[in-house]
Design an enzyme around this catalytic site. Sequence first.
Site, mmCIF file in Angstrom:
data_model
loop_
_atom_site.group_PDB
_atom_site.id
_atom_site.type_symbol
_atom_site.label_atom_id
_atom_site.label_comp_id
_atom_site.label_asym_id
_atom_site.label_seq_id
_atom_site.Cartn_x
_atom_site.Cartn_y
_atom_site.Cartn_z
ATOM 1 N N ARG A 104 0.856 -1.194 0.000
ATOM 2 C CA ARG A 104 0.000 0.000 0.000
ATOM 3 C C ARG A 104 0.881 1.229 0.000
ATOM 4 O O ARG A 104 1.739 1.371 0.857
ATOM 5 C CB ARG A 104 -0.847 0.043 1.282
ATOM 6 C CG ARG A 104 -1.993 -0.852 1.296
ATOM 7 C CD ARG A 104 -3.026 -0.464 2.330
ATOM 8 N NE ARG A 104 -2.520 0.015 3.603
ATOM 9 C CZ ARG A 104 -3.292 0.387 4.606
ATOM 10 N NH1 ARG A 104 -4.605 0.353 4.456
ATOM 11 N NH2 ARG A 104 -2.787 0.782 5.746
ATOM 12 N N THR A 108 -1.349 7.424 -0.439
ATOM 13 C CA THR A 108 -2.637 7.282 -1.145
ATOM 14 C C THR A 108 -3.421 6.060 -0.672
ATOM 15 O O THR A 108 -4.618 5.935 -0.959
ATOM 16 C CB THR A 108 -2.401 7.117 -2.666
ATOM 17 O OG1 THR A 108 -1.691 5.887 -2.874
ATOM 18 C CG2 THR A 108 -1.581 8.262 -3.222
ATOM 19 N N ASP A 200 0.666 -3.224 12.281
ATOM 20 C CA ASP A 200 1.161 -3.581 10.947
ATOM 21 C C ASP A 200 1.536 -5.055 10.928
ATOM 22 O O ASP A 200 2.521 -5.475 11.544
ATOM 23 C CB ASP A 200 2.379 -2.709 10.612
ATOM 24 C CG ASP A 200 2.798 -2.887 9.160
ATOM 25 O OD1 ASP A 200 3.038 -4.042 8.739
ATOM 26 O OD2 ASP A 200 2.872 -1.883 8.435
ATOM 27 N N ASP A 203 5.124 -5.996 9.574
ATOM 28 C CA ASP A 203 6.191 -5.613 10.516
ATOM 29 C C ASP A 203 6.202 -6.525 11.738
ATOM 30 O O ASP A 203 7.264 -6.909 12.226
ATOM 31 C CB ASP A 203 6.016 -4.151 10.952
ATOM 32 C CG ASP A 203 6.497 -3.177 9.885
ATOM 33 O OD1 ASP A 203 7.179 -3.624 8.938
ATOM 34 O OD2 ASP A 203 6.178 -1.978 9.991
#
Length: 209
Positions: A104, A108, A200, A203
Amino acid sequence: MGNLYVFDHPLIQHKLSYIRDKNTGTKEFRELVDEVAMLMAYEITRNMPLEEIEVETPVTKCKSKVISGKKVGLVPILRAGIGMVDGVLKLIPAAKVGHVGLYRDPDTLQPIEYYLKLPSDVTEREFIVIDPMLATGGSAVAALTALKKRGARHIKLMCLVSAPQGIEKVQEEHPDVDIYVAAVDEGLNDHGYIVPGLGDAGDRLFGTK
Ligand code: PRP
Ligand code: URA
């Protein structure tokens, strides 16, 4: 419209709580995601078609059932989807594994495709697209579009945690795809993260930041 299945099995919900916990470290996070992926694979395969074969036991011959129908293809969305592949393969070990690379754009939130490799017999397989997170739905929609462009016709989407926005987007753009999740959370924050979510996923799985 595709169906939405929320897996509420106590083991899945229990493990998901520790996956969400910010104090859960990389090793345990990885192990828990692997375990939940296996449990979700058990649930997702519940309606697989069966056929009868003849088996000779040490005592006598008998009719017995084996799985029939289309062969399975798994497609993790890189990178976080990789964390769920081994868990699914524990139950469907003969599945072939394709990969779709998407990230991603942090500004945006649009998915950018950087890699795609699928099994050659794409039209013959029943695919399960795998990603821990279904947030805006952009990545999942892009992955499903990419698979269909290569000829895939039977696709399921399996995610750990989802937001209502992501579910809606997939249902709008790919109404033929059933969605399987362990949780539907409240929504998204300003950065497109699922709330409460788990942070995340990539991560946390890979120990990056
Ligand atoms: C995460 C996640 C999904 C995507 C979900 O990947 O693993 O692929 O975001 O968000 P969306 O529904 O809004 O598209 P990310 O782009 O962070 O890449 P990574 O797996 O390489 O960390
Ligand atoms: N991607 C993640 O890894 N986590 C989220 O909450 C949303 C997208």
